[in-house]
Design a protein around this motif. Structure first.
Motif, short mmCIF file in Angstrom:
data_model
loop_
_atom_site.label_atom_id
_atom_site.label_comp_id
_atom_site.label_asym_id
_atom_site.label_seq_id
_atom_site.Cartn_x
_atom_site.Cartn_y
_atom_site.Cartn_z
N PHE A 163 0.85 -1.19 0.00
CA PHE A 163 0.00 0.00 0.00
C PHE A 163 0.88 1.23 0.00
O PHE A 163 2.09 1.13 0.16
CB PHE A 163 -0.98 0.00 1.19
CG PHE A 163 -0.33 0.03 2.55
CD1 PHE A 163 -0.07 1.23 3.20
CD2 PHE A 163 0.00 -1.15 3.19
CE1 PHE A 163 0.52 1.25 4.45
CE2 PHE A 163 0.60 -1.14 4.45
CZ PHE A 163 0.86 0.06 5.08
N GLU A 164 0.29 2.40 -0.21
CA GLU A 164 1.03 3.66 -0.28
C GLU A 164 0.87 4.46 1.00
O GLU A 164 -0.24 4.61 1.51
CB GLU A 164 0.50 4.52 -1.45
CG GLU A 164 0.71 3.93 -2.82
CD GLU A 164 2.12 4.12 -3.34
OE1 GLU A 164 2.82 5.02 -2.86
OE2 GLU A 164 2.51 3.34 -4.23
N CYS A 165 1.98 4.98 1.51
CA CYS A 165 1.96 5.94 2.62
C CYS A 165 3.36 6.53 2.75
O CYS A 165 4.30 6.09 2.10
CB CYS A 165 1.49 5.31 3.92
SG CYS A 165 2.66 4.20 4.70
N GLN A 166 3.48 7.54 3.61
CA GLN A 166 4.77 8.17 3.83
C GLN A 166 5.69 7.23 4.62
O GLN A 166 5.22 6.34 5.33
CB GLN A 166 4.60 9.46 4.64
CG GLN A 166 3.89 10.56 3.89
CD GLN A 166 3.68 11.76 4.80
OE1 GLN A 166 3.10 11.62 5.88
NE2 GLN A 166 4.15 12.92 4.37
N ALA A 167 6.98 7.46 4.51
CA ALA A 167 7.94 6.66 5.27
C ALA A 167 7.67 6.79 6.76
O ALA A 167 7.31 7.87 7.25
CB ALA A 167 9.37 7.11 4.94
N LYS A 168 7.81 5.70 7.48
CA LYS A 168 7.62 5.61 8.94
C LYS A 168 6.15 5.73 9.37
O LYS A 168 5.87 5.80 10.56
CB LYS A 168 8.45 6.65 9.69
CG LYS A 168 9.93 6.55 9.46
CD LYS A 168 10.50 5.38 10.19
CE LYS A 168 12.01 5.34 10.04
NZ LYS A 168 12.60 4.15 10.57
N TYR A 169 5.22 5.75 8.41
CA TYR A 169 3.80 5.79 8.77
C TYR A 169 3.15 4.42 8.61
O TYR A 169 2.05 4.20 9.06
CB TYR A 169 3.06 6.82 7.92
CG TYR A 169 3.18 8.23 8.42
CD1 TYR A 169 2.15 8.84 9.12
CD2 TYR A 169 4.33 8.97 8.19
CE1 TYR A 169 2.27 10.14 9.57
CE2 TYR A 169 4.47 10.27 8.64
CZ TYR A 169 3.43 10.85 9.34
OH TYR A 169 3.55 12.14 9.80
N GLY A 170 3.79 3.49 7.93
CA GLY A 170 3.20 2.19 7.64
C GLY A 170 3.70 1.10 8.56
O GLY A 170 4.83 1.12 9.03
N ALA A 171 2.82 0.12 8.82
CA ALA A 171 3.20 -1.03 9.64
C ALA A 171 2.32 -2.21 9.28
O ALA A 171 1.20 -2.04 8.77
CB ALA A 171 3.05 -0.70 11.12
N PHE A 172 2.83 -3.41 9.53
CA PHE A 172 2.06 -4.63 9.36
C PHE A 172 1.91 -5.28 10.72
O PHE A 172 2.89 -5.49 11.42
CB PHE A 172 2.75 -5.58 8.38
CG PHE A 172 2.67 -5.11 6.96
CD1 PHE A 172 1.59 -5.47 6.17
CD2 PHE A 172 3.64 -4.29 6.43
CE1 PHE A 172 1.50 -5.03 4.86
CE2 PHE A 172 3.56 -3.84 5.12
CZ PHE A 172 2.48 -4.22 4.34
#
Length: 193
Positions: A163-172
């Motif tokens: 998926f798309e998001c800014q760096a350091k905003y995404g997590a699984f």
């Protein structure tokens, strides 16, 4: 090797060249330093690259014939991967966990607001961006875009984009730590400053 003793003022005191003498027999005091001159010809880092070290290797067939190996011990005692009952039980537990994860993941729609409550971490709010299987680890995973930079990635792992998001905003995260609901973005009153 040569050992030279220097004083606190970096002045040469003497050579430490008596092999049977103790360090206390030399005028060593606080602030002194011992300068080592290596004449062995070894270069710095020469022994750190393990690819240059010749290694002993044995074929799988020859290793299988040995009676004093770890593998033969594990086989004799039916331990680890050689314990059929334990392996069957682990496989059953893994398949049951996958079924439970899939059921939990199916209740989490993409695009919904959520709160993630992982053990040992404060609650984090965000938006569900991905639900499903991944290439980086087995099982079902929920991809979350956090409201704040509390994540570990930008929606991609090992070069694959989920998926798309800014760096350091995404997590699984696992479905068990995700709660879907009315979780608006928190307003800390920073705009009023």
């Amino acid at each position: 090797m040569e050992l030279d003793l220097y004083g606190p003022d970096d002045k040469f005191y003497c050579k430490l060249d008596q092999d049977d003498a103790l360090l206390g027999s030399y005028p060593v005091d606080d602030g002194c330093r011992i300068h080592v001159i290596d004449h062995s010809g070894a270069r710095l880092g020469e022994y750190e690259d393990m690819s240059k070290v010749e290694k002993y290797e044995i074929s799988q067939e020859a290793y299988e014939q040995r009676q004093n190996s770890i593998r033969s011990f594990l086989k004799r005692n039916k331990l680890g991967r050689f314990n059929e009952e334990e392996r069957a039980q682990q496989e059953a537990e893994n398949s049951q966990r996958l079924i439970e994860e899939e059921a939990q993941a199916s209740t989490i729609p993409v695009g919904s607001r959520c709160e993630v409550r992982a053990a040992g971490q404060p609650p984090r709010r965000g938006t569900v961006m991905y639900v499903g299987l991944t290439d980086f680890k087995p099982g079902h995973w929920i991809g979350v875009r956090y409201d704040e930079p509390l994540g570990k990635n930008d929606g991609s792992v090992n070069g694959k984009r989920y998926f798309e998001c800014q760096a350091k905003y995404g997590a699984f995260v696992k479905p068990s730590v995700v709660t879907v609901g009315d979780f608006p973005e928190e307003d800390y009153g920073l705009d009023e400053m």
